[in-house]
Motif scaffolding. Structure first.
Motif, mmCIF file in Angstrom:
data_model
loop_
_atom_site.group_PDB
_atom_site.id
_atom_site.type_symbol
_atom_site.label_atom_id
_atom_site.label_comp_id
_atom_site.label_asym_id
_atom_site.label_seq_id
_atom_site.Cartn_x
_atom_site.Cartn_y
_atom_site.Cartn_z
ATOM 1 N N GLN A 168 0.858 -1.199 0.000
ATOM 2 C CA GLN A 168 0.000 0.000 0.000
ATOM 3 C C GLN A 168 0.891 1.245 0.000
ATOM 4 O OE1 GLN A 168 -3.360 -0.137 2.690
ATOM 5 N NE2 GLN A 168 -3.819 -2.212 2.101
ATOM 6 N N CYS A 169 1.338 1.698 1.174
ATOM 7 C CA CYS A 169 2.249 2.859 1.133
ATOM 8 C C CYS A 169 3.592 2.446 0.548
ATOM 9 C CB CYS A 169 2.441 3.463 2.518
ATOM 10 S SG CYS A 169 3.635 2.585 3.565
ATOM 11 N N GLY A 170 3.941 1.170 0.682
ATOM 12 C CA GLY A 170 5.160 0.650 0.057
ATOM 13 C C GLY A 170 6.408 0.738 0.907
ATOM 14 N N CYS A 197 4.375 -4.349 8.890
ATOM 15 C CA CYS A 197 3.649 -3.555 7.898
ATOM 16 C C CYS A 197 2.518 -2.843 8.621
ATOM 17 C CB CYS A 197 3.094 -4.448 6.791
ATOM 18 S SG CYS A 197 2.085 -3.535 5.605
ATOM 19 N N ARG A 198 2.403 -1.553 8.412
ATOM 20 C CA ARG A 198 1.353 -0.767 9.077
ATOM 21 C C ARG A 198 0.102 -0.649 8.221
ATOM 22 N NH1 ARG A 198 2.086 -0.600 14.370
ATOM 23 N NH2 ARG A 198 4.109 0.200 14.960
ATOM 24 N N CYS A 199 0.146 -1.152 6.976
ATOM 25 C CA CYS A 199 -0.968 -0.875 6.066
ATOM 26 C C CYS A 199 -1.790 -2.092 5.687
ATOM 27 C CB CYS A 199 -0.448 -0.273 4.762
ATOM 28 S SG CYS A 199 0.582 1.176 4.923
ATOM 29 N N THR A 200 -1.152 -3.174 5.303
ATOM 30 C CA THR A 200 -1.870 -4.197 4.528
ATOM 31 C C THR A 200 -2.633 -5.205 5.364
ATOM 32 O OG1 THR A 200 0.017 -5.692 4.526
ATOM 33 C CG2 THR A 200 -0.118 -4.113 2.704
ATOM 34 N N CYS A 226 7.316 -0.683 3.698
ATOM 35 C CA CYS A 226 7.844 -1.967 4.180
ATOM 36 C C CYS A 226 8.206 -2.909 3.042
ATOM 37 C CB CYS A 226 6.822 -2.654 5.070
ATOM 38 S SG CYS A 226 5.395 -3.302 4.133
HETATM 39 S S1 FES Z 1 2.554 -1.182 2.811
HETATM 40 FE FE1 FES Z 1 2.689 0.502 4.196
HETATM 41 S S2 FES Z 1 3.871 -0.247 5.836
HETATM 42 FE FE2 FES Z 1 3.533 -1.977 4.590
#
Ligand code: FES
Ligand code: FES
Length: 176
Positions: free
Chosen positions: A104-106, A140-143, A108
Motif C-alpha cells: 500500500q504505502c510501500g 507492515c502498518r498498512c496491509t 515496508c
Molecule cells: S505497505 Fe505501508 S507499511 Fe507496509
C-alpha cells in the motif's frame, strides 16, 4: 574533535563491485542509501525490529541498520534494486506482490520482498504457517499481512497472479 577512524572496504552490491572509504562507526544502511544512492532499502526503527532495512548479505537475511559497514568488507550484498525493476523486468516475488495488492504505502515492501526472497532461497515451498513465522521480523502498518502472505505463497507455487482476481477500486473525477 578527533576525526573518526576510516577504512577502505570493498564488496559486491547486486553483482557490481564497490570500493568505498567509510568511518568505522557508519552503518551499512547509510552507506547503501546515502553514499551509494540505493534508496530502496528503507530505514524506519533503526533498532533491528521492523525489517524495513532487510538486505541479503552472503546469502543471509540481514538488518542493514544493525550492521556496521566495515562488516561488509568482502561480502556479497543483494538489495531490492538487484531483484528487478520496471525497466529490467520484475522478479516473480515483486510481480506477485503487485498482482496481489500486497503493498500500500510501500515503505515496508522492499524489506518484505528481500525477506521473502531469503525464505524462498532457503525453503522454496514454505507452508502458510512457515511464511507467517518467517515474516514476523517484518512489520507492515498498512496491509494487514494477508495479501503479503498470499503473495509469497503464490510466488512459491510459481504463479504470480492471485487465485481469485482482485478488483482495484477506481476513483472518478468529480465533474463540475
Ligand atoms: S505497505 Fe505501508 S507499511 Fe507496509
Ligand atoms: S530500520 Fe532496520 S530493522 Fe527497522
Amino acid at each position: 574533535m578527533p576525526k573518526a577512524e576510516r577504512r577502505t572496504i570493498s564488496f559486491t552490491l547486486n553483482g557490481e563491485p564497490v570500493e568505498i572509504v567509510v568511518p568505522v562507526h557508519r552503518y551499512l544502511v547509510d552507506v547503501i542509501r546515502e553514499d551509494l544512492g540505493m534508496m530502496g532499502t528503507k530505514r524506519a526503527c533503526d533498532q533491528g525490529v521492523c525489517g524495513s532495512c532487510s538486505i541479503i548479505m552472503n546469502g543471509l537475511l540481514t538488518s542493514a541498520c544493525l550492521t556496521l559497514a566495515v562488516r561488509a568488507d568482502g561480502a556479497s550484498i543483494e538489495t531490492i534494486e538487484g531483484l528487478g525493476s520496471l525497466e529490467a523486468g520484475l522478479h516473480p516475488i515483486q510481480q506477485s506482490f503487485a498482482a496481489h495488492g500486497a503493498t500500500q504505502c510501500g515503505y515496508c515492501t522492499p524489506g518484505m520482498i528481500m525477506s521473502a526472497k531469503a525464505l524462498l532461497d532457503e525453503n522454496p515451498d514454505p507452508t502458510v504457517e512457515e511464511i507467517k513465522h518467517w515474516l514476523t521480523g517484518n512489520l507492515c502498518r498498512c496491509t494487514g499481512y494477508a495479501k503479503i502472505i498470499e503473495a509469497v505463497r503464490a510466488a512459491a507455487e510459481g504463479r504470480t497472479e492471485p487465485a481469485v482476481p482482485i478488483s482495484v477500486p477506481t476513483v472518478k473525477a468529480i465533474e463540475d
